[in-house]
Scaffold this active site. Structure first.
Site, short mmCIF file in Angstrom:
data_model
loop_
_atom_site.label_atom_id
_atom_site.label_comp_id
_atom_site.label_asym_id
_atom_site.label_seq_id
_atom_site.Cartn_x
_atom_site.Cartn_y
_atom_site.Cartn_z
N ASN A 19 89.19 22.82 14.75
CA ASN A 19 88.79 24.04 15.46
C ASN A 19 87.29 24.22 15.28
O ASN A 19 86.83 24.64 14.22
CB ASN A 19 89.56 25.25 14.90
CG ASN A 19 89.13 26.56 15.52
OD1 ASN A 19 88.40 26.57 16.53
ND2 ASN A 19 89.56 27.67 14.96
N LYS A 21 85.45 26.34 16.61
CA LYS A 21 85.03 27.74 16.82
C LYS A 21 83.84 27.74 17.80
O LYS A 21 83.78 26.87 18.66
CB LYS A 21 84.72 28.40 15.47
CG LYS A 21 85.88 28.21 14.48
CD LYS A 21 85.79 29.04 13.26
CE LYS A 21 87.02 28.78 12.38
NZ LYS A 21 87.05 29.59 11.17
N HIS A 106 94.32 33.49 16.33
CA HIS A 106 93.44 33.19 15.18
C HIS A 106 92.96 34.52 14.59
O HIS A 106 92.71 35.48 15.32
CB HIS A 106 92.26 32.33 15.63
CG HIS A 106 91.50 31.75 14.48
ND1 HIS A 106 90.62 32.49 13.74
CD2 HIS A 106 91.56 30.53 13.90
CE1 HIS A 106 90.14 31.73 12.77
NE2 HIS A 106 90.69 30.54 12.84
N GLU A 108 90.20 35.45 13.61
CA GLU A 108 88.92 35.94 14.18
C GLU A 108 89.16 36.65 15.50
O GLU A 108 88.46 37.60 15.83
CB GLU A 108 87.95 34.75 14.32
CG GLU A 108 87.46 34.29 12.95
CD GLU A 108 87.14 32.81 12.83
OE1 GLU A 108 86.98 32.14 13.87
OE2 GLU A 108 87.06 32.33 11.68
N GLU A 173 97.02 30.44 7.77
CA GLU A 173 95.60 30.51 7.41
C GLU A 173 95.34 31.84 6.70
O GLU A 173 95.05 32.84 7.36
CB GLU A 173 94.72 30.45 8.66
CG GLU A 173 94.79 29.16 9.42
CD GLU A 173 93.50 28.89 10.19
OE1 GLU A 173 92.97 27.79 10.03
OE2 GLU A 173 93.02 29.76 10.92
N GLY A 179 86.62 29.69 5.45
CA GLY A 179 85.17 29.58 5.29
C GLY A 179 84.65 30.04 3.93
O GLY A 179 83.45 30.28 3.77
N SER A 215 89.45 26.44 4.45
CA SER A 215 88.63 25.66 3.50
C SER A 215 89.21 24.29 3.20
O SER A 215 89.12 23.80 2.07
CB SER A 215 88.41 26.46 2.20
OG SER A 215 87.64 27.62 2.47
P1 13P Z 1 87.46 26.69 7.62
O1 13P Z 1 88.08 25.32 7.58
O2 13P Z 1 86.00 26.65 8.00
O3 13P Z 1 87.75 27.47 6.39
O4 13P Z 1 88.14 27.47 8.84
C1 13P Z 1 89.52 27.49 8.94
C2 13P Z 1 89.89 28.01 10.26
O5 13P Z 1 89.73 29.19 10.55
C3 13P Z 1 90.43 27.05 11.24
O6 13P Z 1 91.01 27.70 12.32
#
Ligand code: 13P
Length: 254
Positions: A19, A21, A106, A108, A173, A179, A215
């Protein structure tokens, strides 16, 4: 997911989803595509790989999908099929652009765009109608975990999600792991996946594909992927480095 013949033993398929983003540029996407086309023979037979770049770069990665070494996914779709919804992209458009998967819900999107549980269910339906496999993201905040509400939160996020999808991928997640460099322990992930699988099976979804995300790096991916309960990983930051993501994909080799 099914089994493939590994080196001397049967090995389960694992799903690796990148992903991106809202990251990248056209030249980054071109270089990324070239890297994976060049290294496609390094993708092990147990790995099913899905790239979810920003929508405008899906066509740049299409060659990877056409070469057969990976699939494409969209990061979000509209709740509606079509019409006067400025700025939105429909599931049908994603399918027509070569996507086979769509991320939905997601954290976010839930947090920054106030996506509701009913929006998320509408999006799962749109993805299914367009022939795309939904990758539904669920997970608790640090506060919810500390308050002992994690099971309740996941049950709410998984309620009635399976009825409209013939094949469903769910990514656990935890929001506090995204992150941050922090992750649950493999044992905690295994336990959570078992509970999520039971919730989904109770809805008639007999074989959901369950991913862990948050992560994930080349240094820790194997710890999660060796678990029977974990069918794959959803990778954010580490998927932006081609060599790191390829190392994650190959972490179960040997
Ligand atoms: P990270 O791998 O950067 O922690 O992000 C995870 C994520 O939100 C994947 O959709």
């Amino acid at each position: 997911m099914g089994n493939v013949e590994g080196k001397g033993s049967l090995r389960r398929r694992k799903l690796f989803v990148a992903n991106w983003k809202m990251n990248g540029t056209t030249s980054f996407a071109e270089a990324y595509a070239t890297f994976f086309l060049t290294h496609r023979s390094s993708v092990p037979p147990y790995a099913e790989v899905v790239f979810c770049p920003p929508t405008l770069y899906i066509s740049t990665l299409r060659g990877i999908a056409e070469s057969g070494c990976a699939f494409l996914g969209v990061q979000n779709v509209a709740t509606e099929k079509q019409g006067a919804f400025t700025g939105e992209v429909s599931a049908m458009m994603a399918a027509e652009s070569g996507c086979q998967y769509g991320i939905v819900g997601h954290s976010e999107r839930r947090r920054f765009y106030q996506e509701s549980e009913s929006d998320i269910r509408a999006k799962i339906l749109r993805l299914e109608e367009a022939g795309l496999i939904p990758i539904l993201c669920v997970g608790e905040t640090e506060e919810q975990r500390a308050a002992g509400q994690m099971r309740e939160v996941l049950a709410q996020q998984l309620k009635d999600v399976a009825s409209s999808a013939s094949r469903l991928v769910v990514a656990y997640e935890p929001i506090w792991a995204i992150g941050t460099g922090k992750t649950p322990t493999p044992a905690e992930i295994g336990q959570t996946h078992q509970e999520m699988r039971a919730l989904l099976q109770a809805q008639g979804c007999s074989t959901p594909t369950l991913l862990y995300g948050g992560s994930v790096t080349a240094a820790n991916a194997r710890d999660f992927l060796v678990l029977d309960e974990v069918d794959g990983v959803l990778v954010g930051g580490a998927s932006l480095q081609e060599t790191e993501f390829l190392a994650i994909i190959r972490c179960l080799e040997g």
